[in-house]
Design an enzyme around this catalytic site. Structure first.
Site, PDB file in Angstrom:
ATOM      1  N   ARG A 137      53.209  14.023  89.097  1.00 43.44           N
ATOM      2  CA  ARG A 137      53.855  14.340  90.723  1.00 43.44           C
ATOM      3  C   ARG A 137      55.134  14.558  91.278  1.00 43.44           C
ATOM      4  O   ARG A 137      55.836  14.476  91.508  1.00 43.44           O
ATOM      5  CB  ARG A 137      52.764  13.135  91.822  1.00 43.44           C
ATOM      6  CG  ARG A 137      53.390  12.909  92.901  1.00 43.44           C
ATOM      7  CD  ARG A 137      52.199  12.876  93.610  1.00 43.44           C
ATOM      8  NE  ARG A 137      52.504  12.722  95.426  1.00 43.44           N
ATOM      9  CZ  ARG A 137      52.800  11.726  96.532  1.00 43.44           C
ATOM     10  NH1 ARG A 137      52.696  11.187  95.919  1.00 43.44           N
ATOM     11  NH2 ARG A 137      53.738  11.793  97.306  1.00 43.44           N
ATOM     12  N   HIS A 146      57.726  17.147  92.106  1.00 40.84           N
ATOM     13  CA  HIS A 146      58.481  16.900  93.237  1.00 40.84           C
ATOM     14  C   HIS A 146      59.944  16.439  92.889  1.00 40.84           C
ATOM     15  O   HIS A 146      60.695  17.240  93.939  1.00 40.84           O
ATOM     16  CB  HIS A 146      57.774  15.632  94.241  1.00 40.84           C
ATOM     17  CG  HIS A 146      56.492  15.683  95.180  1.00 40.84           C
ATOM     18  ND1 HIS A 146      56.305  15.612  96.488  1.00 40.84           N
ATOM     19  CD2 HIS A 146      55.903  15.859  94.503  1.00 40.84           C
ATOM     20  CE1 HIS A 146      55.318  16.648  96.714  1.00 40.84           C
ATOM     21  NE2 HIS A 146      54.386  16.486  95.223  1.00 40.84           N
ATOM     22  N   HIS A 176      45.663  18.911  89.387  1.00 40.26           N
ATOM     23  CA  HIS A 176      44.895  18.408  90.176  1.00 40.26           C
ATOM     24  C   HIS A 176      43.557  17.753  89.499  1.00 40.26           C
ATOM     25  O   HIS A 176      42.981  17.490  90.559  1.00 40.26           O
ATOM     26  CB  HIS A 176      44.486  19.458  91.390  1.00 40.26           C
ATOM     27  CG  HIS A 176      45.786  19.368  92.404  1.00 40.26           C
ATOM     28  ND1 HIS A 176      45.777  20.429  93.569  1.00 40.26           N
ATOM     29  CD2 HIS A 176      47.207  18.667  93.115  1.00 40.26           C
ATOM     30  CE1 HIS A 176      46.960  19.493  94.040  1.00 40.26           C
ATOM     31  NE2 HIS A 176      47.748  19.223  94.388  1.00 40.26           N
ATOM     32  N   THR A 177      43.668  18.112  88.193  1.00 45.19           N
ATOM     33  CA  THR A 177      42.733  17.597  87.824  1.00 45.19           C
ATOM     34  C   THR A 177      42.616  15.914  87.424  1.00 45.19           C
ATOM     35  O   THR A 177      41.731  14.908  87.303  1.00 45.19           O
ATOM     36  CB  THR A 177      42.646  18.355  86.145  1.00 45.19           C
ATOM     37  OG1 THR A 177      40.826  18.270  85.646  1.00 45.19           O
ATOM     38  CG2 THR A 177      43.138  17.865  85.202  1.00 45.19           C
ATOM     39  N   TRP A 186      40.330  15.031  92.512  1.00 35.69           N
ATOM     40  CA  TRP A 186      39.864  16.083  92.651  1.00 35.69           C
ATOM     41  C   TRP A 186      38.575  16.003  91.569  1.00 35.69           C
ATOM     42  O   TRP A 186      37.739  16.725  91.763  1.00 35.69           O
ATOM     43  CB  TRP A 186      40.863  16.642  92.260  1.00 35.69           C
ATOM     44  CG  TRP A 186      41.905  17.633  93.108  1.00 35.69           C
ATOM     45  CD1 TRP A 186      41.968  18.591  94.281  1.00 35.69           C
ATOM     46  CD2 TRP A 186      43.097  16.847  93.549  1.00 35.69           C
ATOM     47  NE1 TRP A 186      43.097  18.530  94.953  1.00 35.69           N
ATOM     48  CE2 TRP A 186      43.796  17.476  94.443  1.00 35.69           C
ATOM     49  CE3 TRP A 186      43.656  15.314  93.176  1.00 35.69           C
ATOM     50  CZ2 TRP A 186      44.675  16.725  95.420  1.00 35.69           C
ATOM     51  CZ3 TRP A 186      45.032  15.183  93.262  1.00 35.69           C
ATOM     52  CH2 TRP A 186      45.574  15.807  94.242  1.00 35.69           C
ATOM     53  N   ASP A 206      42.370  17.508  81.922  1.00 28.26           N
ATOM     54  CA  ASP A 206      40.918  18.624  81.350  1.00 28.26           C
ATOM     55  C   ASP A 206      41.481  19.903  82.007  1.00 28.26           C
ATOM     56  O   ASP A 206      41.248  19.973  83.495  1.00 28.26           O
ATOM     57  CB  ASP A 206      39.839  18.030  80.769  1.00 28.26           C
ATOM     58  CG  ASP A 206      39.008  17.331  81.875  1.00 28.26           C
ATOM     59  OD1 ASP A 206      39.681  17.526  82.931  1.00 28.26           O
ATOM     60  OD2 ASP A 206      37.915  16.591  81.735  1.00 28.26           O
ATOM     61  N   ASP A 241      43.084  24.053  97.457  1.00 25.03           N
ATOM     62  CA  ASP A 241      42.778  24.477  96.595  1.00 25.03           C
ATOM     63  C   ASP A 241      41.713  25.108  96.665  1.00 25.03           C
ATOM     64  O   ASP A 241      41.174  26.334  95.051  1.00 25.03           O
ATOM     65  CB  ASP A 241      41.940  22.806  96.148  1.00 25.03           C
ATOM     66  CG  ASP A 241      42.888  21.772  95.663  1.00 25.03           C
ATOM     67  OD1 ASP A 241      43.848  22.138  95.010  1.00 25.03           O
ATOM     68  OD2 ASP A 241      42.891  19.958  96.021  1.00 25.03           O
TER      69      ASP A 241
END
Length: 323
Positions: A81, A85, A217-218, A233, A241, A278
């Site tokens: 992240r 960002h 987001h996994t 998530w 993955d 999402d």
């Protein structure tokens, strides 16, 4: 001879801030003949010691330290992240400018104070502090380069693809080098497809890129005190993955409102959630890529690597392959 070499090295160090100290190691090696100088009073060893950790030596040690940090602190997601960002503020649309320059180091204004970056200047940079002091403060690598490398090391540590990092990003010297606002530059989790196009289009990303980048987001979780959203998530938030896409297609989610008042969707049985942004990927033209990546993790890794590398290098030029 020894005095002349050290004088030359000192001049290079003081006049080549942009080159980077890792590249200087190679310059000195070429000029002096490297280990050929060993018989001259151990001059080569002295030059390397004076200049500090360089080249492959510094890179390998830095990667080792980053891997140890990720393994010990389980902090891979927040390092991803941080890099996202830092680079993701770039835009060529109604808003222009922005680049990965580690401006979040400054919290007197600018990117270090953006709501979208909550948790990064304190938590992420706090975790990185010992490594920052060892390498960035010593001039081995810029903060912006180190953030990019840390994210890529984290992805690999969590069983994701191995992503090469190029170097040469310059650090902001103050918060004045931040972009003006997160609005229109970083995505909001409570908005849909039109918003995704507005944010990612000016960065040069197409529909496929939007989907595979969302696949990051996994890993990780939302924290109410940072984003206003809550929960992971995926069932294993530390494994990189394609489960994000598999769950999106096969899991039923119920709309809820977090304690911060933000709308999201949750599956209580699995303990996972999805944001509006999402589930927007289940609409055309994005769904075809969700289905592709759910069925083929290798395809996801390949496309993610290409899009992620592009993201990390937005607004950059003259990047090099080595420190």
């Amino acid at each position: 001879v020894e005095g002349l070499v050290f004088k030359a090295v000192d001049e290079i160090l003081r006049s080549s801030e942009k080159m980077g100290r890792g590249a200087l190691w190679l310059v000195v090696a070429c000029v002096t003949g490297g280990d050929a100088l060993a018989p001259v009073g151990g001059l080569w060893a002295k030059v390397k010691s004076a200049v500090g950790l360089k080249g492959s030596e510094s890179y390998d040690e830095l990667v080792t330290d980053l891997k140890a940090l990720v393994d010990e602190k389980n902090c891979g997601p927040i390092l991803i992240r941080l890099s996202w960002h830092d680079a993701g503020v770039y835009s060529t649309g109604k808003l222009t400018g922005g680049c990965p320059n580690a401006a979040m180091r400054f919290t007197d204004g600018g990117e270090g104070t953006f709501g979208a970056n909550a948790g990064l200047p304190d938590v992420a940079l706090g975790l990185l502090k010992p490594i920052t002091e060892k390498y960035c403060d010593a001039g081995v690598i810029s903060n912006a380069d180190m953030w990019a490398l840390a994210a890529n090391v984290a992805i690999e540590c969590m069983d994701g693809p191995k992503i090469a990092t190029r170097f040469g990003r310059s650090d902001a010297k103050s918060s004045d080098e931040s972009v003006e606002s997160q609005v229109g530059r970083l995505p909001d989790g409570d908005k849909g497809t039109d918003h995704l196009k507005e944010i990612f289009g000016p960065k040069g990303f197409d529909d496929k890129d939007i989907v595979c980048l969302s696949g990051a987001h996994t890993v990780g979780s939302c924290h109410v005190d940072r984003s206003g959203f809550d929960g992971p998530w995926a069932e294993d938030p530390l494994k990189f993955d394609n489960s994000y896409f598999v769950d999106m297609l096969n899991t039923k989610y119920v709309k809820e409102t977090t304690s911060a008042g933000n709308p999201q969707f949750r599956n209580k049985d699995k303990g996972i959630m999805m944001l509006i942004s999402d589930l927007a990927l289940l609409e055309a033209p994005y769904k075809q890529y969700v289905e592709k990546y759910a069925a083929d993790q290798d395809a996801f890794f390949e496309d993610f690597t290409a899009a992620w590398t592009k993201l990390q290098e937005l607004g950059c030029s003259d990047l090099r392959e080595t420190l």
